[in-house]
Motif scaffolding. Structure first.
Motif, PDB file in Angstrom:
ATOM      1  N   SER A  52       0.712  -1.071  -0.011  1.00 20.65           N
ATOM      2  CA  SER A  52      -0.076   0.174   0.039  1.00 20.65           C
ATOM      3  C   SER A  52       0.868   1.524   0.089  1.00 20.65           C
ATOM      4  O   SER A  52       0.689   2.332   0.606  1.00 20.65           O
ATOM      5  N   ALA A  53       2.043   1.270  -0.410  1.00 18.84           N
ATOM      6  CA  ALA A  53       3.116   2.128  -0.460  1.00 18.84           C
ATOM      7  C   ALA A  53       2.809   3.454  -1.231  1.00 18.84           C
ATOM      8  O   ALA A  53       3.240   4.312  -1.122  1.00 18.84           O
ATOM      9  N   THR A  54       2.067   3.270  -2.383  1.00 24.75           N
ATOM     10  CA  THR A  54       1.545   4.376  -3.244  1.00 24.75           C
ATOM     11  C   THR A  54       0.028   4.746  -2.987  1.00 24.75           C
ATOM     12  O   THR A  54      -0.665   3.760  -2.499  1.00 24.75           O
ATOM     13  N   VAL A  55      -0.392   5.822  -3.227  1.00 22.56           N
ATOM     14  CA  VAL A  55      -2.044   5.960  -3.451  1.00 22.56           C
ATOM     15  C   VAL A  55      -2.679   5.123  -4.101  1.00 22.56           C
ATOM     16  O   VAL A  55      -3.806   4.665  -3.479  1.00 22.56           O
ATOM     17  N   GLU A  56      -2.125   4.914  -5.300  1.00 20.76           N
ATOM     18  CA  GLU A  56      -2.866   3.882  -6.060  1.00 20.76           C
ATOM     19  C   GLU A  56      -2.938   2.360  -5.564  1.00 20.76           C
ATOM     20  O   GLU A  56      -4.012   1.766  -5.561  1.00 20.76           O
ATOM     21  N   LEU A  57      -2.077   1.893  -5.118  1.00 18.34           N
ATOM     22  CA  LEU A  57      -1.658   0.506  -4.328  1.00 18.34           C
ATOM     23  C   LEU A  57      -2.611   0.526  -2.968  1.00 18.34           C
ATOM     24  O   LEU A  57      -3.134  -0.214  -2.851  1.00 18.34           O
TER      25      LEU A  57
END
Length: 156
Positions: A26-31
């Motif tokens: 969940s390291a990026t906004v999209e993920l």
């Protein structure tokens, strides 16, 4: 480990069980949006800056981008994000898990008004595979924020 510091932080409020951990990143906004099955704009991303040689965190909506003129008007300096290698030593969390909870002493937290349009948002919890759902009043309470600011664009 950073998520343990956040878990300990939330334990003082008996909220540690609300932290969600994922089998995926969940390291990026999209993920994060994908892991949480929510819209990307509801991800509360936490950006790290250096202002007058002090680390500053700005929590924004997932779809917001820093507006350089607004940033300069707010902080009287050019927006300078921390380098990858600077984030964990100065903030206390590694890139991908930066959040406004359980940060190092002296780190100032600001909340951008791009978040105010949501009932709840999802900030990370110190790791690249965690988040917590908080109402805006809860985000205010637990982030220890200095103030609400308006330094973003592209979300309106």
């Amino acid at each position: 480990m950073s998520i343990e510091r956040v878990r300990d932080y939330f334990a003082q409020y008996n909220m540690q069980d609300r932290i969600r951990e994922f089998a995926v990143s969940s390291a990026t906004v999209e993920l994060a949006a994908e892991a949480l099955h929510t819209d990307a704009d509801r991800i509360a991303k936490t950006l790290s800056f250096l202002v007058e040689d002090k680390p500053v965190l700005i929590v924004t909506a997932g779809d917001a981008k820093i507006d350089n003129p607004k940033f300069k008007a707010q902080f009287h300096t050019k927006a300078k994000m921390l380098g990858y290698d600077e984030v964990e030593p100065l903030i206390g969390h590694a890139v991908g898990g930066v959040c406004p909870f359980g940060v190092r002493d002296g780190v100032e937290v600001y909340l951008d008004i791009s978040l105010k349009r949501f009932e709840t948002v999802f900030p990370a919890c110190g790791s690249a595979n965690s988040a917590i759902e908080l109402s805006i009043p809860e985000l205010e309470q637990y982030s220890g924020f200095v103030s609400w600011i308006d330094v973003c664009k592209a979300w309106e």
